[in-house]
Scaffold this motif. Structure first.
Motif, PDB file in Angstrom:
ATOM      1  N   SER A   1       0.848  -1.505  -0.132  1.00 61.83           N
ATOM      2  CA  SER A   1      -0.084  -0.290  -0.053  1.00 61.83           C
ATOM      3  C   SER A   1       0.934   1.241  -0.075  1.00 61.83           C
ATOM      4  O   SER A   1       0.233   2.011  -0.781  1.00 61.83           O
ATOM      5  CB  SER A   1      -1.028  -0.159   1.381  1.00 61.83           C
ATOM      6  OG  SER A   1      -1.963  -1.071   1.067  1.00 61.83           O
ATOM      7  N   VAL A   2       1.828   1.034   0.598  1.00 63.09           N
ATOM      8  CA  VAL A   2       2.679   2.175   0.836  1.00 63.09           C
ATOM      9  C   VAL A   2       3.803   2.799  -0.419  1.00 63.09           C
ATOM     10  O   VAL A   2       3.884   3.777  -0.877  1.00 63.09           O
ATOM     11  CB  VAL A   2       3.459   2.083   2.095  1.00 63.09           C
ATOM     12  CG1 VAL A   2       5.353   3.521   1.986  1.00 63.09           C
ATOM     13  CG2 VAL A   2       2.735   2.627   3.442  1.00 63.09           C
ATOM     14  N   ARG A   3       4.018   1.932  -0.913  1.00 62.84           N
ATOM     15  CA  ARG A   3       5.157   1.782  -2.171  1.00 62.84           C
ATOM     16  C   ARG A   3       4.535   2.759  -3.352  1.00 62.84           C
ATOM     17  O   ARG A   3       4.962   3.398  -3.644  1.00 62.84           O
ATOM     18  CB  ARG A   3       5.581   0.262  -3.073  1.00 62.84           C
ATOM     19  CG  ARG A   3       6.528   0.351  -4.341  1.00 62.84           C
ATOM     20  CD  ARG A   3       6.401  -1.000  -4.655  1.00 62.84           C
ATOM     21  NE  ARG A   3       5.399  -1.489  -4.782  1.00 62.84           N
ATOM     22  CZ  ARG A   3       5.980  -2.907  -4.855  1.00 62.84           C
ATOM     23  NH1 ARG A   3       6.988  -3.657  -5.105  1.00 62.84           N
ATOM     24  NH2 ARG A   3       4.171  -3.719  -5.852  1.00 62.84           N
ATOM     25  N   PRO A   4       3.374   2.927  -3.616  1.00 65.20           N
ATOM     26  CA  PRO A   4       2.577   3.789  -5.118  1.00 65.20           C
ATOM     27  C   PRO A   4       2.300   5.267  -4.339  1.00 65.20           C
ATOM     28  O   PRO A   4       2.466   5.831  -4.710  1.00 65.20           O
ATOM     29  CB  PRO A   4       1.025   3.363  -5.338  1.00 65.20           C
ATOM     30  CG  PRO A   4       1.638   1.525  -5.109  1.00 65.20           C
ATOM     31  CD  PRO A   4       2.537   1.999  -3.446  1.00 65.20           C
ATOM     32  N   VAL A   5       2.685   5.108  -2.919  1.00 62.44           N
ATOM     33  CA  VAL A   5       2.332   6.646  -1.928  1.00 62.44           C
ATOM     34  C   VAL A   5       3.663   7.319  -1.441  1.00 62.44           C
ATOM     35  O   VAL A   5       3.706   8.445  -2.130  1.00 62.44           O
ATOM     36  CB  VAL A   5       0.861   6.378  -1.110  1.00 62.44           C
ATOM     37  CG1 VAL A   5       0.638   7.502  -0.692  1.00 62.44           C
ATOM     38  CG2 VAL A   5      -0.197   6.159  -1.299  1.00 62.44           C
ATOM     39  N   CYS A   6       4.152   6.363  -1.635  1.00 64.43           N
ATOM     40  CA  CYS A   6       5.814   7.147  -0.859  1.00 64.43           C
ATOM     41  C   CYS A   6       6.948   6.302  -1.008  1.00 64.43           C
ATOM     42  O   CYS A   6       8.382   6.847  -1.437  1.00 64.43           O
ATOM     43  CB  CYS A   6       5.832   7.054   0.383  1.00 64.43           C
ATOM     44  SG  CYS A   6       4.525   7.311   1.912  1.00 64.43           S
ATOM     45  N   GLY A   7       6.839   5.827  -2.190  1.00 64.23           N
ATOM     46  CA  GLY A   7       8.204   5.009  -2.559  1.00 64.23           C
ATOM     47  C   GLY A   7       8.678   3.363  -2.763  1.00 64.23           C
ATOM     48  O   GLY A   7       7.964   2.706  -1.199  1.00 64.23           O
ATOM     49  N   GLU A   8       8.979   3.059  -3.315  1.00 64.09           N
ATOM     50  CA  GLU A   8       9.908   1.853  -2.849  1.00 64.09           C
ATOM     51  C   GLU A   8      10.362   1.931  -1.897  1.00 64.09           C
ATOM     52  O   GLU A   8      10.379   0.585  -0.942  1.00 64.09           O
ATOM     53  CB  GLU A   8      10.095   1.064  -4.474  1.00 64.09           C
ATOM     54  CG  GLU A   8      10.993  -0.284  -4.089  1.00 64.09           C
ATOM     55  CD  GLU A   8      10.301  -1.383  -4.252  1.00 64.09           C
ATOM     56  OE1 GLU A   8      10.318  -1.995  -3.700  1.00 64.09           O
ATOM     57  OE2 GLU A   8       9.229  -1.446  -5.161  1.00 64.09           O
ATOM     58  N   LEU A   9      11.738   2.513  -1.733  1.00 65.50           N
ATOM     59  CA  LEU A   9      12.616   2.527  -0.432  1.00 65.50           C
ATOM     60  C   LEU A   9      12.090   2.568   0.301  1.00 65.50           C
ATOM     61  O   LEU A   9      12.669   1.833   1.701  1.00 65.50           O
ATOM     62  CB  LEU A   9      13.302   3.087  -1.319  1.00 65.50           C
ATOM     63  CG  LEU A   9      14.610   3.495   0.169  1.00 65.50           C
ATOM     64  CD1 LEU A   9      15.608   2.324   0.026  1.00 65.50           C
ATOM     65  CD2 LEU A   9      15.579   4.612  -0.122  1.00 65.50           C
ATOM     66  N   ALA A  10      10.963   3.540   0.366  1.00 64.03           N
ATOM     67  CA  ALA A  10       9.863   3.325   2.128  1.00 64.03           C
ATOM     68  C   ALA A  10       9.721   2.685   2.361  1.00 64.03           C
ATOM     69  O   ALA A  10       9.462   2.598   3.688  1.00 64.03           O
ATOM     70  CB  ALA A  10       9.612   5.140   1.995  1.00 64.03           C
ATOM     71  N   ALA A  11       8.856   2.187   1.060  1.00 65.85           N
ATOM     72  CA  ALA A  11       8.283   0.868   1.818  1.00 65.85           C
ATOM     73  C   ALA A  11       9.649  -0.533   1.695  1.00 65.85           C
ATOM     74  O   ALA A  11       8.976  -1.291   3.233  1.00 65.85           O
ATOM     75  CB  ALA A  11       7.298  -0.334   0.119  1.00 65.85           C
TER      76      ALA A  11
ATOM     77  N   CYS B   1      -9.057  -5.012   6.926  1.00 62.58           N
ATOM     78  CA  CYS B   1      -8.597  -3.739   6.401  1.00 62.58           C
ATOM     79  C   CYS B   1      -7.414  -3.250   6.067  1.00 62.58           C
ATOM     80  O   CYS B   1      -7.908  -2.745   4.664  1.00 62.58           O
ATOM     81  CB  CYS B   1      -8.101  -2.911   8.092  1.00 62.58           C
ATOM     82  SG  CYS B   1     -10.466  -3.238   8.599  1.00 62.58           S
ATOM     83  N   ALA B   2      -6.289  -4.141   5.663  1.00 60.43           N
ATOM     84  CA  ALA B   2      -5.308  -4.020   5.300  1.00 60.43           C
ATOM     85  C   ALA B   2      -5.233  -4.179   3.741  1.00 60.43           C
ATOM     86  O   ALA B   2      -4.803  -3.330   3.768  1.00 60.43           O
ATOM     87  CB  ALA B   2      -4.306  -4.549   5.853  1.00 60.43           C
ATOM     88  N   ALA B   3      -5.853  -5.712   3.981  1.00 55.26           N
ATOM     89  CA  ALA B   3      -6.639  -5.538   2.098  1.00 55.26           C
ATOM     90  C   ALA B   3      -7.313  -4.370   2.001  1.00 55.26           C
ATOM     91  O   ALA B   3      -6.851  -4.690   0.277  1.00 55.26           O
ATOM     92  CB  ALA B   3      -6.776  -7.017   2.113  1.00 55.26           C
ATOM     93  N   SER B   4      -7.761  -4.220   2.420  1.00 57.02           N
ATOM     94  CA  SER B   4      -9.312  -3.239   2.367  1.00 57.02           C
ATOM     95  C   SER B   4      -8.226  -1.668   1.288  1.00 57.02           C
ATOM     96  O   SER B   4      -8.733  -1.479   0.160  1.00 57.02           O
ATOM     97  CB  SER B   4     -10.325  -2.677   2.850  1.00 57.02           C
ATOM     98  OG  SER B   4     -11.014  -2.195   2.290  1.00 57.02           O
ATOM     99  N   ILE B   5      -7.056  -1.826   1.909  1.00 57.70           N
ATOM    100  CA  ILE B   5      -6.080   0.036   1.879  1.00 57.70           C
ATOM    101  C   ILE B   5      -5.421  -0.332   0.478  1.00 57.70           C
ATOM    102  O   ILE B   5      -5.078   0.490  -0.367  1.00 57.70           O
ATOM    103  CB  ILE B   5      -5.364   0.281   3.131  1.00 57.70           C
ATOM    104  CG1 ILE B   5      -6.855   0.662   4.046  1.00 57.70           C
ATOM    105  CG2 ILE B   5      -4.604   1.287   2.576  1.00 57.70           C
ATOM    106  CD1 ILE B   5      -6.208   1.498   5.083  1.00 57.70           C
ATOM    107  N   CYS B   6      -4.662  -2.046   1.204  1.00 53.73           N
ATOM    108  CA  CYS B   6      -4.207  -1.858  -0.245  1.00 53.73           C
ATOM    109  C   CYS B   6      -4.836  -2.029  -2.261  1.00 53.73           C
ATOM    110  O   CYS B   6      -4.555  -1.203  -2.756  1.00 53.73           O
ATOM    111  CB  CYS B   6      -3.390  -3.422  -0.295  1.00 53.73           C
ATOM    112  SG  CYS B   6      -2.269  -4.395  -1.369  1.00 53.73           S
TER     113      CYS B   6
END
Length: 253
Positions: free
Chosen positions: A11-21, A49-54
């Protein structure tokens, strides 16, 4: 419950980038809340919930199918049948789609979220009535015996312990990162505290919110866009805290 770690990272990768994820993974995997993930049915809610946000984040990626938004809403609706507090994480989906300028996804997800609630109603369970009954039960059975003045600070302390020391850099960076949409939904814990609806046992009931509160710890900081480094010492200390918690509490399986 272990699925929460990769789901949050994806979930974090598209928003914050690969390295942050990638840097977020050890923070999540070694967080003290793992103690309660292993022994609580609320881990199921956390995974849903995590799957939903993903799925919601994938829907916000340009040129991705809107079926991702439908899946996000459906999963959130199912999660709401496990825990009334799960609906707070809809704020994360709304925020993600707001910054992506894709408001129509809210309509799609909102429609599919009603599907499991509608099926439950056909089976005899009315979700709003259940929520009202739970509030009445809390006010008559738990509220009079647990002072809000005492339990609110205790619940906040449990949140800090469950998230571990990595919560400190997350709080410091939360205003300066594109990962703020993930924090928006997790702020449902603040409403629970202020309203007095949470008085004890938050180490389980707040499991769906804990991972998202730590996203800013490694998310890029505006304006230079550089992700934070994994706070190795804090992560190690958090893992040690989890071991101590398990040794002291002797949580039952």
């Amino acid at each position: 419950g272990a699925l929460v770690v990769p789901l949050v990272a994806i979930s974090v990768r598209p928003v914050c980038g690969e390295l942050a994820a990638r840097r977020l993974v050890p923070i999540l995997a070694l967080a003290p809340w793992a103690v309660w993930t292993a022994v609580s049915m609320d881990a199921v809610t956390s995974t849903l919930c995590a799957a939903s946000i993903c799925c919601g984040v994938q829907a916000g990626v340009p040129h991705r199918s809107r079926w991702w938004a439908a899946a996000a809403g459906l999963l959130l609706g199912v999660a709401a049948l496990f825990s009334y507090s799960a609906v707070w994480l809809a704020a994360t989906l709304i925020a993600v789609w707001f910054i992506r300028r894709r408001p129509v996804l809210n309509v799609i997800a909102g429609s599919t979220a009603l599907v499991p609630l509608g099926l439950a109603r056909v089976a005899g369970f009315v979700w709003p009535d259940g929520l009202s009954a739970a509030q009445v039960d809390f006010s008559t059975r738990i509220g009079p015996h647990r002072s809000w003045v005492l339990w609110a600070p205790l619940d906040l302390l449990i949140l800090v312990i469950a998230c571990g020391p990595a919560l400190v850099p997350a709080i410091r960076r939360s205003r300066l990162t594109p990962g703020w949409p993930f924090v928006v939904g997790a702020l449902g814990v603040g409403f629970a505290l202020l309203s007095g609806l949470s008085r004890g046992e938050v180490e389980r009931s707040w499991l769906p919110f804990f991972p998202w509160l730590l996203v800013p710890a490694v998310a890029p900081v505006v304006p230079n866009g550089q992700p934070g480094r994994t706070p190795v010492l804090l992560v190690g200390l958090g893992a040690a805290v989890g071991v101590v918690i398990e040794a002291v509490l002797l949580t039952a399986w």
